[in-house]
Design a protein around this motif. Structure first.
Motif, PDB file in Angstrom:
ATOM      1  N   PHE A   1     -10.741   1.133  -1.694  1.00  9.92           N
ATOM      2  CA  PHE A   1     -10.901   1.420  -0.269  1.00  9.92           C
ATOM      3  C   PHE A   1     -11.877   2.561  -0.039  1.00  9.92           C
ATOM      4  N   ALA A   2     -11.911   3.496  -0.970  1.00  4.99           N
ATOM      5  CA  ALA A   2     -12.796   4.660  -0.817  1.00  4.99           C
ATOM      6  C   ALA A   2     -14.261   4.245  -0.829  1.00  4.99           C
ATOM      7  N   VAL A   3     -14.623   3.337  -1.728  1.00  6.48           N
ATOM      8  CA  VAL A   3     -16.032   2.936  -1.831  1.00  6.48           C
ATOM      9  C   VAL A   3     -16.459   2.078  -0.642  1.00  6.48           C
TER      10      VAL A   3
ATOM     11  N   LYS B   1     -17.651   9.516   4.663  1.00  2.99           N
ATOM     12  CA  LYS B   1     -17.079  10.343   3.592  1.00  2.99           C
ATOM     13  C   LYS B   1     -16.838   9.563   2.300  1.00  2.99           C
ATOM     14  N   SER B   2     -17.569   8.488   2.097  1.00  4.21           N
ATOM     15  CA  SER B   2     -17.338   7.655   0.915  1.00  4.21           C
ATOM     16  C   SER B   2     -17.516   8.460  -0.367  1.00  4.21           C
ATOM     17  N   SER B   3     -18.604   9.201  -0.464  1.00  3.45           N
ATOM     18  CA  SER B   3     -18.887   9.957  -1.688  1.00  3.45           C
ATOM     19  C   SER B   3     -17.822  11.011  -1.950  1.00  3.45           C
ATOM     20  N   GLU B   4     -17.387  11.689  -0.876  1.00  4.82           N
ATOM     21  CA  GLU B   4     -16.382  12.744  -1.037  1.00  4.82           C
ATOM     22  C   GLU B   4     -15.033  12.166  -1.457  1.00  4.82           C
ATOM     23  N   LEU B   5     -14.680  11.028  -0.872  1.00  7.45           N
ATOM     24  CA  LEU B   5     -13.426  10.373  -1.235  1.00  7.45           C
ATOM     25  C   LEU B   5     -13.444   9.930  -2.692  1.00  7.45           C
TER      26      LEU B   5
ATOM     27  N   GLN C   1       0.828  -1.200   0.000  1.00  6.45           N
ATOM     28  CA  GLN C   1       0.000   0.000   0.000  1.00  6.45           C
ATOM     29  C   GLN C   1       0.868   1.257   0.000  1.00  6.45           C
ATOM     30  N   THR C   2       0.480   2.216  -0.820  1.00  3.85           N
ATOM     31  CA  THR C   2       1.174   3.500  -0.886  1.00  3.85           C
ATOM     32  C   THR C   2       0.526   4.472   0.097  1.00  3.85           C
ATOM     33  N   ALA C   3       1.108   5.674   0.156  1.00  6.30           N
ATOM     34  CA  ALA C   3       0.530   6.711   1.019  1.00  6.30           C
ATOM     35  C   ALA C   3      -0.903   7.032   0.601  1.00  6.30           C
ATOM     36  N   MET C   4      -1.192   6.931  -0.705  1.00  3.71           N
ATOM     37  CA  MET C   4      -2.549   7.201  -1.189  1.00  3.71           C
ATOM     38  C   MET C   4      -3.532   6.179  -0.639  1.00  3.71           C
ATOM     39  N   HIS C   5      -3.130   4.906  -0.594  1.00  8.24           N
ATOM     40  CA  HIS C   5      -3.984   3.872  -0.003  1.00  8.24           C
ATOM     41  C   HIS C   5      -4.280   4.191   1.469  1.00  8.24           C
ATOM     42  N   LEU C   6      -3.218   4.518   2.215  1.00 13.85           N
ATOM     43  CA  LEU C   6      -3.362   4.752   3.646  1.00 13.85           C
ATOM     44  C   LEU C   6      -4.186   5.998   3.932  1.00 13.85           C
ATOM     45  N   ALA C   7      -4.014   7.036   3.116  1.00 11.48           N
ATOM     46  CA  ALA C   7      -4.814   8.255   3.298  1.00 11.48           C
ATOM     47  C   ALA C   7      -6.287   7.979   3.036  1.00 11.48           C
ATOM     48  N   THR C   8      -6.543   7.107   2.077  1.00 10.28           N
ATOM     49  CA  THR C   8      -7.938   6.745   1.784  1.00 10.28           C
ATOM     50  C   THR C   8      -8.521   5.936   2.926  1.00 10.28           C
ATOM     51  N   LEU C   9      -7.729   5.004   3.463  1.00 10.50           N
ATOM     52  CA  LEU C   9      -8.187   4.217   4.612  1.00 10.50           C
ATOM     53  C   LEU C   9      -8.457   5.111   5.818  1.00 10.50           C
ATOM     54  N   ALA C  10      -7.644   6.158   5.955  1.00  9.99           N
ATOM     55  CA  ALA C  10      -7.848   7.108   7.051  1.00  9.99           C
ATOM     56  C   ALA C  10      -9.005   8.069   6.782  1.00  9.99           C
ATOM     57  N   GLN C  11      -9.570   7.993   5.565  1.00 12.21           N
ATOM     58  CA  GLN C  11     -10.706   8.820   5.148  1.00 12.21           C
ATOM     59  C   GLN C  11     -10.388  10.312   5.278  1.00 12.21           C
TER      60      GLN C  11
ATOM     61  N   GLY D   1      -9.541 -10.672  -7.210  1.00 15.40           N
ATOM     62  CA  GLY D   1     -10.764 -11.462  -7.301  1.00 15.40           C
ATOM     63  C   GLY D   1     -11.678 -11.045  -8.436  1.00 15.40           C
ATOM     64  N   GLY D   2     -11.275 -10.002  -9.172  1.00 14.13           N
ATOM     65  CA  GLY D   2     -12.087  -9.521 -10.280  1.00 14.13           C
ATOM     66  C   GLY D   2     -13.126  -8.499  -9.864  1.00 14.13           C
ATOM     67  N   TYR D   3     -13.087  -8.068  -8.597  1.00 15.61           N
ATOM     68  CA  TYR D   3     -14.082  -7.111  -8.101  1.00 15.61           C
ATOM     69  C   TYR D   3     -13.641  -5.685  -8.404  1.00 15.61           C
ATOM     70  N   THR D   4     -14.535  -4.925  -9.008  1.00 16.75           N
ATOM     71  CA  THR D   4     -14.278  -3.518  -9.310  1.00 16.75           C
ATOM     72  C   THR D   4     -14.823  -2.650  -8.174  1.00 16.75           C
ATOM     73  N   PRO D   5     -14.477  -1.367  -8.141  1.00 14.39           N
ATOM     74  CA  PRO D   5     -15.073  -0.478  -7.126  1.00 14.39           C
ATOM     75  C   PRO D   5     -16.599  -0.501  -7.151  1.00 14.39           C
ATOM     76  N   LEU D   6     -17.189  -0.701  -8.332  1.00 17.92           N
ATOM     77  CA  LEU D   6     -18.652  -0.762  -8.432  1.00 17.92           C
ATOM     78  C   LEU D   6     -19.195  -1.982  -7.695  1.00 17.92           C
ATOM     79  N   HIS D   7     -18.509  -3.108  -7.808  1.00 20.99           N
ATOM     80  CA  HIS D   7     -18.893  -4.307  -7.044  1.00 20.99           C
ATOM     81  C   HIS D   7     -18.939  -3.989  -5.546  1.00 20.99           C
ATOM     82  N   LEU D   8     -17.839  -3.400  -5.058  1.00 20.50           N
ATOM     83  CA  LEU D   8     -17.705  -3.163  -3.621  1.00 20.50           C
ATOM     84  C   LEU D   8     -18.687  -2.116  -3.115  1.00 20.50           C
ATOM     85  N   ALA D   9     -18.927  -1.085  -3.920  1.00 20.03           N
ATOM     86  CA  ALA D   9     -19.889  -0.048  -3.514  1.00 20.03           C
ATOM     87  C   ALA D   9     -21.285  -0.646  -3.372  1.00 20.03           C
TER      88      ALA D   9
END
Length: 462
Positions: free
Chosen positions: A65-67, A72-76, A27-37, A93-101
């Motif tokens: 991670f944002a979805v 703050k999901s929508s804002e992220l 995970q990069t800083a972008m991943h962690l910042a998203t997890l921190a919302q 696993g083939g899951y897109t952000p749309l799957h997870l949302a």
């Protein structure tokens, strides 16, 4: 970034810290910042050209991670998408952000992803499509799909009463950008039980254009089946009906050749997709015809069991020809209506069949001196025939009854329960509302038409 501390992030970035560094999870800083919302941290990282599509060890991007975030999901999501985050990137696993949302029941986020090009036909490795999750978890989003279809049909500015107005149709909502096949959305709608949406004028127009594109292949398919049925029928009649040996010898080579071509065609379709192939009963019917044709070609054509196979085979061959004719839109509705009524009738007959068995065994015991009731199986067949035509005088008056009192009571019960009540009930249930049957059959025909077009396009283009 993990703590969402914007001030620390600014100091580190100004000091030359790298934005693409990864931890043990990839995970990069972008991943962690998203997890921190932390939206502010994400914006700061974007200002320093951080990669918004960076992947971790599970091939998930920050948008995944944002979805899934609780707050703050929508804002992220809005911030990441504005920075060109890929909305259709799939993880391991083939899951897109749309799957997870959709899995997290975030309707607003799902709508946002769809508006930015989210692919509802995206399929995970376990076969689950984004649309199937949307239907189950966020069904309110489906109204947006209908709205997008409506907005795709527009009438250009024109004066009232102007017969030369221009209607503009945009098929892009039906063709996801990341889709490999233009008809994926059609098939996906059918799979998740949303086939009724194919009644939309945009979908019907799209299917009509696709039909025009591959219509010649269906014509060739119909000609092939016509030739097969003609040769097959001629051979069966010459061999097992008229005993014409000369005609038999003349028809043997063409029947064998067409049967082999028929089998090769079906095998080629199986190689395209065996799962899709096996779940349609029409394909099993075609193989039944092929097997029957192969069996009756075994010389010397005198085995008694070959006559049974020939009788069944010629019936199945003509039924198969009817199915092929039903592939054409102008005939499909009527073939589908026959199929629908037949299914309803046999469904009801199964429910009431115990009554037929009971009466058949009763008459078998009481009226065994009559040939039709001498055997339990023949007795059952006779009961079915009597449900429509009683034949009272032939059966019950020509020969003396052995057990008159009970037999008369049984006859009366049979007439009331089966001939009057059951048959009228079955007919009423099967065809009670012909307009509703026509509407249902029309929808089923459209769904089947879409499935056929999808399969044939993939089959011919492959």
């Amino acid at each position: 970034a993990d703590k969402g501390n914007v001030e620390c992030i600014k100091l580190l970035l100004d000091a030359g810290a790298r934005t693409d560094s990864k931890n043990s999870n990839g995970q990069t800083a972008m991943h962690l910042a998203t997890l921190a919302q932390s939206v502010d941290t994400i914006k700061e990282l974007i200002r320093f050209d951080a990669n918004v599509n960076a992947e971790d060890n599970e091939e998930r991007t920050p948008l995944h991670f944002a979805v899934s975030s609780a707050r703050k999901s929508s804002e992220l999501v809005k911030t990441l998408i504005k920075a060109d985050a890929s909305v259709n990137k799939a993880d391991k696993g083939g899951y897109t952000p749309l799957h997870l949302a959709a899995l997290n029941e975030k309707s607003q986020t799902v709508m946002m992803l769809l508006s930015k090009g989210g692919d509802v036909t995206a399929r995970a490795k376990d076969g689950v499509t984004a649309l199937s999750i949307i239907v189950r978890r966020t069904p309110e989003v489906l109204s947006q799909l209908a709205t997008r279809l409506d907005q795709a049909v527009t009438l250009l500015d024109h004066e009232h009463g102007d017969i030369g107005c221009e209607l503009r149709v945009d098929f892009r909502p039906l063709v996801p950008l990341s889709s490999r096949n233009e008809t994926d959305l059609m098939l996906c709608l059918v799979e998740v039980g949303q086939g009724h949406r194919l009644k939309h004028p945009l979908c019907e127009s799209f299917l009509h254009l696709k039909w025009k594109r591959i219509r010649k292949f269906f014509v060739l398919n119909l000609l092939f089946h016509l030739i097969f049925v003609a040769f097959f029928t001629g051979f069966v009649c010459a061999t097992y009906l008229w005993d014409e040996k000369q005609l038999n010898r003349a028809l043997f080579p063409p029947v064998l050749t067409v049967t082999c071509l028929f089998a090769i065609k079906e095998i080629f379709q199986i190689t395209y997709g065996i799962y899709y192939y096996t779940k349609h009963w029409e394909n099993w019917l075609q193989w039944s015809v092929i097997v029957a044709s192969s069996i009756i070609l075994i010389p010397p054509f005198q085995y008694p069991w070959q006559y049974h196979v020939a009788a069944v085979g010629i019936l199945l061959a003509w039924i198969e020809l009817m199915i092929v004719i039903g592939y054409f839109p102008m005939f499909g509705l009527y073939v589908q209506m026959l199929t629908r009524v037949s299914i309803n009738f046999f469904k009801f007959l199964t429910a009431y069949f115990c009554l037929i068995i009971g009466f058949s065994l009763s008459f078998n015991v009481l009226h065994g001196n009559y040939k039709a009731f001498a055997d339990p199986l023949l007795s059952m067949l006779k009961m079915i025939m009597m449900s429509g035509e009683l034949e009272f005088e032939d059966v019950f008056l020509n020969e003396p009854l052995k057990y008159p009192g009970t037999t008369h009571v049984m006859i009366l019960c049979f007439v009331i329960l089966v001939t009057v009540i059951l048959m009228n009930l079955m007919v009423g249930l099967a065809v009670s509302d012909i307009q509703e049957i026509r509407r249902t059959a029309g929808l089923e025909r459209l769904v089947r038409h879409a499935e056929i077009i999808v399969s044939k396009i993939c089959y011919f283009l492959s």
